[in-house]
Design a protein around this motif. Structure first.
Motif, PDB file in Angstrom:
ATOM      1  N   MET A  53      72.727  93.924  67.282  1.00 32.85           N
ATOM      2  CA  MET A  53      73.268  93.796  65.947  1.00 32.85           C
ATOM      3  C   MET A  53      74.420  94.770  65.773  1.00 32.85           C
ATOM      4  N   SER A  54      75.528  94.279  65.306  1.00 30.65           N
ATOM      5  CA  SER A  54      76.690  95.138  65.100  1.00 30.65           C
ATOM      6  C   SER A  54      76.633  95.768  63.724  1.00 30.65           C
ATOM      7  N   SER A  55      77.132  97.002  63.608  1.00 35.56           N
ATOM      8  CA  SER A  55      77.191  97.665  62.315  1.00 35.56           C
ATOM      9  C   SER A  55      78.589  97.572  61.718  1.00 35.56           C
ATOM     10  N   THR A  56      79.490  96.841  62.387  1.00 30.35           N
ATOM     11  CA  THR A  56      80.857  96.691  61.910  1.00 30.35           C
ATOM     12  C   THR A  56      81.091  95.267  61.462  1.00 30.35           C
ATOM     13  N   SER A  57      81.602  95.095  60.251  1.00 26.10           N
ATOM     14  CA  SER A  57      81.863  93.754  59.732  1.00 26.10           C
ATOM     15  C   SER A  57      82.973  93.088  60.529  1.00 26.10           C
ATOM     16  N   ASP A  93      75.534  80.310  42.210  1.00 26.30           N
ATOM     17  CA  ASP A  93      75.666  81.689  42.697  1.00 26.30           C
ATOM     18  C   ASP A  93      76.769  81.831  43.741  1.00 26.30           C
ATOM     19  N   TRP A  94      77.010  80.789  44.517  1.00 24.42           N
ATOM     20  CA  TRP A  94      77.842  80.923  45.709  1.00 24.42           C
ATOM     21  C   TRP A  94      79.280  81.344  45.405  1.00 24.42           C
ATOM     22  N   ASP A  95      79.796  80.975  44.252  1.00 29.72           N
ATOM     23  CA  ASP A  95      81.187  81.301  43.931  1.00 29.72           C
ATOM     24  C   ASP A  95      81.332  82.548  43.063  1.00 29.72           C
ATOM     25  N   GLN A  96      80.225  83.236  42.824  1.00 25.81           N
ATOM     26  CA  GLN A  96      80.283  84.454  42.019  1.00 25.81           C
ATOM     27  C   GLN A  96      80.764  85.634  42.873  1.00 25.81           C
ATOM     28  N   PRO A  97      81.374  86.641  42.245  1.00 27.75           N
ATOM     29  CA  PRO A  97      81.873  87.790  43.019  1.00 27.75           C
ATOM     30  C   PRO A  97      80.731  88.612  43.621  1.00 27.75           C
ATOM     31  N   ALA A  98      81.024  89.198  44.773  1.00 30.68           N
ATOM     32  CA  ALA A  98      80.032  90.018  45.475  1.00 30.68           C
ATOM     33  C   ALA A  98      80.768  90.998  46.377  1.00 30.68           C
ATOM     34  N   GLN A  99      80.020  91.838  47.046  1.00 35.61           N
ATOM     35  CA  GLN A  99      80.588  92.805  47.973  1.00 35.61           C
ATOM     36  C   GLN A  99      80.079  92.526  49.380  1.00 35.61           C
ATOM     37  N   LEU A 100      80.926  92.787  50.367  1.00 34.96           N
ATOM     38  CA  LEU A 100      80.504  92.682  51.760  1.00 34.96           C
ATOM     39  C   LEU A 100      79.483  93.768  52.074  1.00 34.96           C
ATOM     40  N   LEU A 101      78.538  93.413  52.971  1.00 33.11           N
ATOM     41  CA  LEU A 101      77.506  94.364  53.383  1.00 33.11           C
ATOM     42  C   LEU A 101      77.593  94.584  54.891  1.00 33.11           C
ATOM     43  N   PRO A 102      77.560  95.832  55.349  1.00 32.50           N
ATOM     44  CA  PRO A 102      77.456  96.061  56.793  1.00 32.50           C
ATOM     45  C   PRO A 102      76.018  95.846  57.251  1.00 32.50           C
ATOM     46  N   ALA A 103      75.869  95.223  58.415  1.00 31.30           N
ATOM     47  CA  ALA A 103      74.525  95.097  58.992  1.00 31.30           C
ATOM     48  C   ALA A 103      74.032  96.465  59.424  1.00 31.30           C
ATOM     49  N   ARG A 104      72.758  96.704  59.223  1.00 30.77           N
ATOM     50  CA  ARG A 104      72.154  97.974  59.598  1.00 30.77           C
ATOM     51  C   ARG A 104      71.347  97.809  60.872  1.00 30.77           C
ATOM     52  N   ILE A 105      71.183  98.896  61.608  1.00 27.58           N
ATOM     53  CA  ILE A 105      70.319  98.894  62.780  1.00 27.58           C
ATOM     54  C   ILE A 105      68.946  99.372  62.332  1.00 27.58           C
TER      55      ILE A 105
END
Length: 535
Positions: free
Chosen positions: A1-5, A175-187
């Protein structure tokens, strides 16, 4: 799993829930979406990214079965998209199987728009989070649209935590078109070692034993512990039995120490284990039963030890010592602390009697012929309950990840699972072995296999009945002259069904023609259905 988007989204563009979820799934390596689309899911797939693929199944249970096989083959959670209440309902049989298989799976279910949920709209799910319970590890309908990406991240981590399993996230269509923030995957660590003190006790019991026996279950192969368990068994010269109803092969069935398969009946288990003074259940319940039994759980004078990755399984085990943790890591720890005395090899398993062709083709002859022709690297996916004991005798599995079936006993898993395994193991041939009754639960799987041109042999053993039920009827008081209602299946033309869904198909009624038919199917680059009329 990568921690970088790794996102293709412009930094100046407005980030939506859809953008954030797609980006997160990409980081998790979940770029295959198994689905059967409905109206409340359509916004999820607008501007569908080029590095994703949508794997279409023609019914929701087929979709989940494909995702199950794929997740097991790739050892990563699969991504499933279902349609609100009706779609989840159609899929529940294979969601139950995924739960019993301990298959990591993130299921997204469509939901009607938040603005009209109070009006009980068409195609809404009134209790979306309750519908799949108790056969998901976790389910949620996020309180706000902006919470959907975080819910998906949490769903993935929960699905991958041992014991692994399916989870469900209900997502309203708006919900799909509502604003949101990108999340980094965690290890997130998902491997936990068993408590050293408990392993010391198990090691001491094994070392003191004169005639140890191992009972291996599906979690051994799921946790990549095959090689370690073989080494431990050889260190102890222990006889090794396969646990009742195990959905995976967890020990080479041609190994000198392999003793056979335990049935799901208490008295028979005790009889087969009689003479062993220490029984060690690895990655298996102790034990799964199919019918009510009586008497002791293990032979008199024996002790029971268990290593499981499931605290719930450890909790209901009626006797003995249980350690909870990763099978692979814990077996490695046992290897380090165990010091058994020299022991003689246990008696070898009796040689099987060779099957010979006869007027009506026997299942034994089919399995024996298949064993002689197939590449040992081919993966077997099975759903033929009445033929399973014969398969276990004549078609030994000798490699890790070489065999998949359902831990649940529910039908409809096998055919789509074969498709999922083939997708998850590109370049490897899959041999699916199915009963005629089992096949009809998910025959639509043939279409997906044909469309994707997957190298799968769909071997259908057609005995024109639900043989497992007829064979099981005497346990419940039926006599040979009694009719078991609803178990006859005449006049199903599987060749016509296979061709109608896009597969090559052939029927075999003569034992003399079986070898050539299987040989051709095993060398085809596209799916082939082989219907064998068996006695």
């Amino acid at each position: 799993m990568s921690s970088t988007s790794n996102t293709n989204i412009s930094p100046v563009a407005s980030i939506t829930v859809r953008d954030a979820v797609i980006d997160l799934m990409r980081q998790f390596g979940m770029t295959s979406v198994f689905g059967n689309p409905g109206s409340t899911e359509l916004p999820m797939f607008r501007n569908f990214p080029e590095d994703f693929r949508y794997v279409l199944g023609l019914q929701e249970a087929v979709v989940v079965g494909m995702a199950d096989g794929y997740a097991q083959a790739t050892r990563n959670a699969s991504l499933v998209n279902l349609h609100s209440a009706a779609g989840v309902g159609n899929a529940m049989g294979n969601i139950f199987t995924a739960y019993k298989n301990r298959t990591p799976m993130v299921i997204t279910a469509g939901q009607q728009a938040r603005s009209i949920l109070s009006l009980d709209p068409f195609l809404s799910s009134a209790q979306a989070t309750e519908l799949p319970k108790p056969y998901v590890k976790w389910s949620i309908e996020p309180a706000r649209a902006e919470d959907v990406p975080l819910a998906m991240a949490r769903a993935y981590y929960i699905a991958m935590m041992p014991p692994r399993g399916p989870v469900l996230v209900s997502i309203p269509v708006d919900d799909w078109d509502q604003p949101a923030q990108l999340l980094p995957a965690r290890i997130v660590s998902t491997e936990l070692r068993a408590e050293p003190l408990m392993l010391d006790q198990i090691a001491a019991a094994l070392d003191a034993s004169q005639r140890p026996a191992f009972v291996v279950g599906a979690a051994v192969d799921r946790d990549n512990a095959w090689d370690a368990v073989v080494q431990l068994a050889e260190k102890h010269n222990a006889r090794v039995w396969a646990a009742p109803m195990s959905g995976r092969c967890s020990f080479p069935e041609n190994h000198r120490l392999f003793a056979g398969f335990l049935p799901a009946m208490r008295e028979k288990i005790v009889g087969l284990l009689d003479g062993h003074d220490c029984i060690f259940a690895l990655g298996a319940p102790a034990f799964i039963y199919h019918v009510e039994g009586s008497g002791p759980y293990i032979p008199p004078g024996a002790t029971l030890c268990q290593l499981t990755d499931d605290p719930a399984t450890a909790a209901w085990t009626p006797i003995g010592t249980s350690a909870v943790g990763s099978i692979r890591l814990s077996v490695l720890d046992l290897m380090a602390v165990s010091a058994p005395p020299p022991r003689a090899l246990p008696a070898a398993r009796p040689e099987r009697v060779r099957a010979e062709p006869s007027g009506r083709i026997s299942v034994a002859y089919v399995m024996q012929t298949l064993a002689e022709l197939r590449d040992p690297a081919d993966i077997v996916v099975e759903e033929a309950p009445s033929a399973r004991p014969v398969l276990q005798t004549y078609l030994p599995i000798t490699r890790s990840e070489g065999f998949f079936t359902m831990d649940s006993g529910g039908l409809g898993y096998g055919m789509p699972a074969a498709v999922g395994v083939a997708l998850g193991k590109p370049g490897v041939r899959v041999v699916g072995i199915f009963g005629d009754g089992s096949s009809m639960y998910s025959i639509q799987s043939l279409w997906t296999a044909a469309q994707l041109k997957l190298p799968i042999v769909f071997l259908i053993l057609n005995n024109r009945r639900y043989a497992a039920l007829q064979d099981f009827a005497p346990v419940f008081g039926f006599t040979d002259s009694d009719v078991v209602q609803g178990t006859e299946l005449p006049a199903i033309d599987f060749v016509a069904l296979g061709k109608g869904l896009g597969c090559q198909a052939v029927r075999v009624t003569d034992a003399a023609l079986l070898r050539d038919a299987l040989q051709q199917a095993l060398h085809s680059s596209t799916p082939v259905l082989v219907e064998v009329e068996v006695a």
